[in-house]
Design a protein around this motif. Structure first.
Motif, short mmCIF file in Angstrom:
data_model
loop_
_atom_site.label_atom_id
_atom_site.label_comp_id
_atom_site.label_asym_id
_atom_site.label_seq_id
_atom_site.Cartn_x
_atom_site.Cartn_y
_atom_site.Cartn_z
N VAL A 1 0.86 -1.18 0.00
CA VAL A 1 0.00 0.00 0.00
C VAL A 1 0.90 1.22 0.00
N ASN A 2 0.55 2.23 -0.82
CA ASN A 2 1.33 3.47 -0.76
C ASN A 2 0.59 4.51 0.06
N SER A 3 1.17 5.70 0.17
CA SER A 3 0.65 6.73 1.08
C SER A 3 -0.69 7.29 0.62
N TYR A 4 -1.11 7.00 -0.60
CA TYR A 4 -2.41 7.43 -1.10
C TYR A 4 -3.43 6.28 -1.07
N GLY A 5 -3.07 5.15 -0.47
CA GLY A 5 -3.99 4.04 -0.36
C GLY A 5 -4.08 3.17 -1.59
N VAL A 6 -3.17 3.36 -2.55
CA VAL A 6 -3.16 2.54 -3.76
C VAL A 6 -2.55 1.19 -3.42
N GLN A 7 -3.18 0.13 -3.90
CA GLN A 7 -2.74 -1.22 -3.58
C GLN A 7 -1.88 -1.82 -4.69
N ARG A 8 -1.10 -2.81 -4.30
CA ARG A 8 -0.41 -3.66 -5.26
C ARG A 8 -0.28 -5.06 -4.66
N GLU A 9 -0.31 -6.06 -5.52
CA GLU A 9 -0.10 -7.43 -5.10
C GLU A 9 0.67 -8.16 -6.17
N GLY A 10 1.50 -9.10 -5.74
CA GLY A 10 2.33 -9.81 -6.69
C GLY A 10 2.78 -11.14 -6.13
N LEU A 11 3.42 -11.92 -6.99
CA LEU A 11 3.94 -13.22 -6.63
C LEU A 11 5.45 -13.21 -6.76
N ILE A 12 6.15 -13.63 -5.71
CA ILE A 12 7.61 -13.78 -5.73
C ILE A 12 7.92 -15.25 -5.97
N ALA A 13 8.74 -15.53 -6.95
CA ALA A 13 9.08 -16.92 -7.28
C ALA A 13 10.58 -17.05 -7.43
N GLY A 14 11.12 -18.17 -7.02
CA GLY A 14 12.54 -18.43 -7.18
C GLY A 14 13.39 -18.01 -6.00
N GLY A 15 12.84 -17.17 -5.09
CA GLY A 15 13.55 -16.83 -3.88
C GLY A 15 14.54 -15.69 -3.99
N PHE A 16 14.71 -15.11 -5.21
CA PHE A 16 15.74 -14.10 -5.39
C PHE A 16 15.18 -12.68 -5.38
N GLY A 17 13.85 -12.52 -5.27
CA GLY A 17 13.29 -11.19 -5.11
C GLY A 17 12.46 -10.69 -6.27
N GLY A 18 12.51 -11.32 -7.43
CA GLY A 18 11.72 -10.85 -8.56
C GLY A 18 10.24 -11.07 -8.32
N THR A 19 9.42 -10.05 -8.64
CA THR A 19 7.98 -10.11 -8.39
C THR A 19 7.21 -9.98 -9.70
N SER A 20 6.19 -10.82 -9.87
CA SER A 20 5.27 -10.69 -10.99
C SER A 20 4.08 -9.86 -10.53
N TRP A 21 3.99 -8.61 -11.03
CA TRP A 21 2.92 -7.71 -10.62
C TRP A 21 1.66 -7.90 -11.45
N SER A 22 1.69 -8.78 -12.44
CA SER A 22 0.50 -9.00 -13.26
C SER A 22 -0.55 -9.84 -12.54
N TRP A 23 -0.17 -10.52 -11.46
CA TRP A 23 -1.12 -11.32 -10.68
C TRP A 23 -2.06 -10.39 -9.93
N ASP A 24 -3.38 -10.66 -10.00
CA ASP A 24 -4.38 -9.87 -9.30
C ASP A 24 -5.17 -10.76 -8.36
N ASN A 25 -5.63 -10.16 -7.25
CA ASN A 25 -6.53 -10.86 -6.36
C ASN A 25 -7.28 -9.85 -5.51
N LYS A 26 -8.29 -10.34 -4.81
CA LYS A 26 -9.20 -9.45 -4.09
C LYS A 26 -8.74 -9.29 -2.64
N TRP A 27 -8.47 -8.04 -2.23
CA TRP A 27 -8.19 -7.71 -0.85
C TRP A 27 -8.47 -6.22 -0.67
N TYR A 28 -8.32 -5.69 0.56
CA TYR A 28 -8.82 -4.35 0.86
C TYR A 28 -7.78 -3.58 1.66
N ALA A 29 -7.66 -2.28 1.34
CA ALA A 29 -6.69 -1.45 2.06
C ALA A 29 -7.07 0.02 1.94
#
Length: 745
Positions: free
Chosen positions: A130-158
């Motif tokens: 969540v950023n300071s304006y309440g904008v959300q982001r969600e992603g999947l980390i795979a491989g353990g080295f830190g890279g994130t796929s931000w194209s993954w979407d799911n339902k949550w609230y913030a």
């Protein structure tokens, strides 16, 4: 003695102790209602443990953060709740946010992120931010080295709110939105904060700054007060309706616009608490943005990443087998497109249906299964194809794994008259992978072997093999890699740009951490990459390419960056080749070239409203010269608008009779975010090498969480007339209107 040394080295690689896993957060269940509004007025927040005393990650990693953060967690039967309180250095300050668009990116933004490694494998995790304006982001980390796929979407609230001297984020994540093993009472977790005021980045569990801030090797523990239970039925239905109007002006048989209406959808079904079944019927991917065009001076196929939502969850289990750039076993973008050799074009191939099962069987085993069916195309006598994939992966040692994969592409249609498509065609690949990641993240690597069989088998070197090992210490980084792609290796569902290849790459880098001055970090890197290949005429293997590079990477305290490089390349041409890719006189086959150049790139402080990057290159190019100047400029009116312009100019000066060329690629992006739910994006690209001008405009209204209404307009123009003068000739045009709805059952 030598055996003892070898055994000791193996023990060091595989069993080094983990660094920094000493932070534990005890989470307790609540029966009190929590309203997600960014106002921490519920009494329960004062009764919980506090994750605090964050460590600095940038500009240093040896002290506590200057801007501290407090995080609290609790849960009930349906949601995992969090609150985060981010303290500032000053009472009144400006916050950096690029726009209201979801899935914001960049290190310049004021935001808080939470990482949940729910199976404690230290290689895969869910990330919510969540950023300071309440904008959300969600992603999947795979491989353990830190890279994130931000194209993954799911339902949550913030939500988020700003106060004098601090800001607050509050969120609720449904247990149905994440995967975890029922009965577990521990997860691995970490939190990290981006603070634009002083360009500081900080983490709850300490992470050395020579690794990615999202590295899962350095996590704390989330200790539940009782074992987790299955959150109940977890089924999501995502239907869509879409209408499309399109016109191909270059098709003489199409005198007017065609229109069609499509219905279909996806379903996500949780199998247990660790597996997910994705189903799709008549899928439509029209809302995906167009690929960014590039100036192509390469002799081989270019790689573009997958963006389609259906393929993203557990994507590493499908896409990471083999070598990522020379012999990838499975590349999902092969499904749904076909090379039309009759009309010499790439065209869509409709997907009728598909199923995808992926996830964790337990803490050690992962599985990935996929089956998709495309329809035939009558006008080119293309048979329908079935695409199948099966993979099984086992965790070994601290963070490593070993996996096996089988892929199959097969047609079932009756015979046709197109010699390019065998109606009984099949292509199969079997592969084995070992992925190394030591407990302390210093040693990483990969070994893979693949074997192919198909109906057109030539029975010659139908295999591929690759090996990579890297040591990444605080001061030194050393890498060794080699790749072998046989003449007959054929992975039609994968990515194999060239065959008959043997490649060795060595890298040595030294890191420096100045204690004073404007430079925060710099790295001197030396790379030697050599490739051998088989000549077309004699079949003899010769050195085909070699790159020698000396590079200096500099990171400044104000977050700007400068990269400088001296490079030398040797190229042996097996086939004739026009180095400008403009259909000019080709350099003859069986000739060789050595050319040297200087390359530099500077990226400014991205926290500023106006930012830019510039890249330059000058030197030799085959038997001529190359001058390149490019970069991008960006300006934002935060948080409502962001404007960017990208330019890439190449001047190729070649001796007569070969073509010289001025290659220009211009792209502009206008991103208007009126609210957190209403976005308008316009993307324009001009590429004189492809003689194409492209417009892509997309209006998106997110009327409910992960439910959208899209209007997408795409237009392509040829930029040259028959006399090769600049002009716009209509190529194709399309208007798509689409509605998607995410329904939880």
């Amino acid at each position: 003695m030598s055996k003892k040394i070898l055994y000791t080295a193996l023990l060091v690689i595989f069993f080094l102790p983990s660094f920094g896993q000493d932070m534990i957060y005890h989470i307790r269940k609540t029966d009190s209602p929590i309203k997600i509004d960014g106002v921490l007025d519920e009494a329960v927040w004062e009764q919980l443990d506090v994750a605090q005393n964050f460590f600095q990650y940038f500009p240093s990693d040896s002290s506590k953060a200057d801007s501290q953060t407090e995080i609290r967690l609790t849960y009930d039967d349906h949601f995992l709740y969090f609150s985060a309180k981010m303290y500032n250095q000053s009472e009144d300050r400006d916050y950096v946010v690029p726009s209201f668009r979801r899935d914001y990116r960049g290190n310049q933004i004021d935001g808080i992120s939470l990482l949940f490694d729910t199976f404690q494998d230290k290689t895969n995790a869910f990330q919510f931010g969540v950023n300071s304006y309440g904008v959300q982001r969600e992603g999947l980390i795979a491989g353990g080295f830190g890279g994130t796929s931000w194209s993954w979407d799911n339902k949550w609230y913030a939500e988020a709110k700003k106060y004098p001297g601090y800001w607050v984020a509050e969120g609720a994540i449904p247990f149905k939105s994440i995967r975890f093993k029922e009965g577990m009472d521990q997860w691995n977790i970490n939190f990290y904060r981006l603070d634009s005021e002083n360009g500081e980045r900080s983490t709850w569990n300490q992470i050395p700054r020579n690794y990615d801030i999202k590295s899962l090797a350095f996590t704390g523990v989330l200790q539940w007060d009782q074992p987790l239970q299955k959150p109940g039925s977890n089924i999501s239905i995502i239907p869509y309706a879409a209408t499309e109007i399109n016109r191909d002006f270059e098709d003489e048989n199409q005198s007017s616009a065609d229109s069609k209406v499509n219905f279909g959808g996806d379903a996500k079904i949780a199998i247990g608490s660790g597996l997910n079944l994705d189903l799709t019927v008549n899928p439509d991917f029209s809302q995906v943005e167009v690929d960014q065009q590039v100036t192509n001076l390469d002799r081989f196929e270019l790689f573009f990443p997958e963006k389609r939502q259906f393929f993203l969850e557990n994507a590493d289990l499908f896409s990471n087998f083999g070598h990522p750039y020379y012999a990838r076993t499975f590349f999902s973008r092969r499904i749904g497109i076909v090379n039309d050799t009759i009309n010499d074009e790439i065209r869509p191939n409709k997907i009728l249906y598909g199923a995808r099962l992926s996830g964790k069987l337990d803490n050690n085993w992962r599985i990935g299964l996929l089956n998709m069916q495309t329809e035939s195309i009558e006008d080119i006598n293309l048979p329908s194809f079935n695409y199948s994939f099966a993979a099984l992966q086992r965790k070994v040692f601290a963070r490593s794994n070993i996996g096996a994969v089988v892929v199959n592409k097969q047609s079932f249609d009756s015979p046709n008259d197109n010699m390019d498509f065998d109606p009984d065609h099949y292509n199969r690949v079997f592969g084995l992978d070992y992925n190394l990641a030591s407990a302390n993240n210093k040693w990483i690597g990969k070994a893979s072997y693949q074997r192919s069989w198909d109906s057109d088998s030539i029975d010659v070197e139908e295999y591929a093999h690759s090996f990579w090992l890297a040591y990444r210490g605080r001061d030194w980084r050393v890498e060794w890699a080699h790749t072998l792609v046989g003449k007959g290796f054929n992975a039609e569902m994968g990515f194999v740009p060239r065959n008959g290849l043997f490649r060795i790459e060595n890298t040595l880098a030294r890191n420096f951490y100045p204690k004073k001055g404007p430079i925060n970090f710099h790295q001197l890197e030396a790379t030697l990459e050599t490739l051998w290949g088989d000549t077309e005429t004699t079949g003899e293997q010769v050195k085909s390419d070699q790159l020698v590079a000396i590079t200096e990477n500099i990171q400044f305290q104000n977050t700007s960056r400068l990269d400088l490089s001296l490079r030398s390349r040797f190229t042996y041409l097996f086939n004739s080749f026009d180095p400008t890719n403009t259909d000019g006189q080709e350099l003859p086959a069986d000739t060789e070239y050595t050319y040297r150049w200087f390359w530099a790139r500077y990226g400014s402080d991205q926290r500023k409203l106006f930012s830019y990057s510039i890249v330059g290159q000058y030197g030799e190019y085959f038997n001529g010269k190359r001058f390149r100047l490019g970069g991008d400029i960006s300006y934002r009116i935060q948080p409502f608008a962001a404007f960017s312009l990208n330019l890439n100019y190449n001047r190729l000066s070649m001796p007569v009779p070969y073509n010289s060329a001025d290659l220009v690629l211009i792209g502009s992006r206008i991103d208007l975010t009126m609210t957190r739910n209403l976005f308008l994006t316009s993307f324009l690209q001009y590429n004189n090498q492809a003689e194409n001008f492209n417009i892509n405009t997309r209006l998106q209204w997110r009327f409910k969480p992960v439910s959208d209404f899209f209007i997408v307009y795409t237009d392509n123009y040829a930029t040259m007339d028959m006399n090769q003068d600049f002009g716009l000739q209509k190529r194709n045009r399309a208007l798509v209107i689409k509605l998607t709805y995410w329904l939880n059952l």
